[in-house]
Motif scaffolding. Structure first.
Motif, short mmCIF file in Angstrom:
data_model
loop_
_atom_site.label_atom_id
_atom_site.label_comp_id
_atom_site.label_asym_id
_atom_site.label_seq_id
_atom_site.Cartn_x
_atom_site.Cartn_y
_atom_site.Cartn_z
N LEU A 125 0.85 -1.19 0.00
CA LEU A 125 0.00 0.00 0.00
C LEU A 125 0.89 1.24 0.00
O LEU A 125 1.76 1.38 0.85
N THR A 126 0.67 2.12 -0.98
CA THR A 126 1.45 3.35 -1.10
C THR A 126 0.51 4.53 -1.23
O THR A 126 -0.71 4.37 -1.27
N ASP A 127 1.09 5.72 -1.33
CA ASP A 127 0.27 6.89 -1.60
C ASP A 127 -0.20 6.85 -3.04
O ASP A 127 0.30 6.08 -3.86
N THR A 128 -1.16 7.68 -3.37
CA THR A 128 -1.80 7.61 -4.69
C THR A 128 -0.90 8.09 -5.82
O THR A 128 -1.12 7.73 -6.97
N ALA A 129 0.12 8.87 -5.52
CA ALA A 129 1.00 9.40 -6.56
C ALA A 129 2.10 8.42 -6.95
O ALA A 129 2.87 8.71 -7.87
N ALA A 130 2.20 7.30 -6.30
CA ALA A 130 3.28 6.34 -6.57
C ALA A 130 3.09 5.68 -7.93
O ALA A 130 1.98 5.37 -8.33
N PRO A 131 4.18 5.49 -8.65
CA PRO A 131 4.09 4.76 -9.92
C PRO A 131 3.85 3.27 -9.65
O PRO A 131 3.83 2.84 -8.50
N SER A 132 3.73 2.48 -10.69
CA SER A 132 3.52 1.05 -10.53
C SER A 132 4.70 0.43 -9.78
O SER A 132 5.85 0.66 -10.12
N MET A 133 4.39 -0.36 -8.78
CA MET A 133 5.41 -0.98 -7.94
C MET A 133 5.56 -2.47 -8.25
O MET A 133 6.13 -3.20 -7.46
N ARG A 134 5.06 -2.92 -9.37
CA ARG A 134 5.14 -4.34 -9.72
C ARG A 134 6.59 -4.80 -9.80
O ARG A 134 6.94 -5.87 -9.30
N ASN A 135 7.46 -4.00 -10.41
CA ASN A 135 8.88 -4.35 -10.48
C ASN A 135 9.52 -4.36 -9.10
O ASN A 135 10.39 -5.18 -8.82
N VAL A 136 9.12 -3.45 -8.24
CA VAL A 136 9.65 -3.40 -6.88
C VAL A 136 9.24 -4.66 -6.12
O VAL A 136 10.07 -5.28 -5.44
N LEU A 137 7.98 -5.06 -6.25
CA LEU A 137 7.52 -6.28 -5.58
C LEU A 137 8.25 -7.51 -6.13
O LEU A 137 8.59 -8.42 -5.37
#
Length: 182
Positions: A125-137
């Motif tokens: 869960l991130t703030d709404t302005a965050a880009p896609s975190m699929r690569n981070v996950l």
């Protein structure tokens, strides 16, 4: 970018790891009548906890402390998994087997989802302005989970009964990785 929390669910739908990066004073905010500075965006409502909101409404803004924090965190994890499970099934029914659920956004937070071949589910869960975190996950799975949990001979393969992951290297690596993103 702000990361609010992170969850890992196993193939038996148990939350085997959860971590929050919010200070305790933010998650248990004061009553609406008290004026206090809040982080941007409003992190107070970032984690969906319907029962806590219901208790605040019935108790004049103060949540009841009947249950332990672990039970409340378990309820949050169940709500997160239920949301992900429902949305994932809806996406598969509407879009077919080739479509995948990756993320969704509300006015308060953005939920990022990554599922491995072994049915481990990583949710952030991130703030709404965050880009896609699929690569981070995916990087968390490859560089931290596989290296520190899967390759550890002392770590259990199955986490029965919601036992959870208790691996200090994984926790330290995850904390450093997430704080590097912030």
């Amino acid at each position: 970018m702000v990361v609010f929390s992170f969850y890992i669910f196993d193939r038996h739908t148990e939350c085997i790891y959860s971590r929050s990066w919010l200070p305790p004073s933010v998650t248990e905010a004061a009553a609406p009548s008290v004026v206090a500075p809040t982080p941007t965006p409003s992190a107070v409502t970032a984690i969906p906890d319907l029962e806590r909101e219901h208790e605040r409404n019935n108790q004049g803004g103060r949540p009841r402390d009947r249950r332990s924090k672990a039970a409340k965190a378990g309820d949050d994890a169940k709500l997160i998994f239920g949301t992900v499970f429902s949305l994932r099934n809806m996406v598969r029914k509407l879009g077919g087997e080739d479509d995948a659920f990756i993320t969704y956004r509300t006015g308060q937070y953005k939920l990022h989802y990554y599922e491995t071949a072994s049915n481990l589910r990583f949710v952030m869960l991130t703030d709404t302005a965050a880009p896609s975190m699929r690569n981070v996950l995916h990087q968390i799975y490859i560089n931290l989970w596989v290296e520190y949990v899967v390759k550890n001979p002392l770590s259990p393969v199955e986490h029965k009964g919601g036992e959870g992951v208790k691996n200090e290297l994984f926790e330290l690596g995850l904390d450093q990785f997430i704080r590097g993103l912030m």
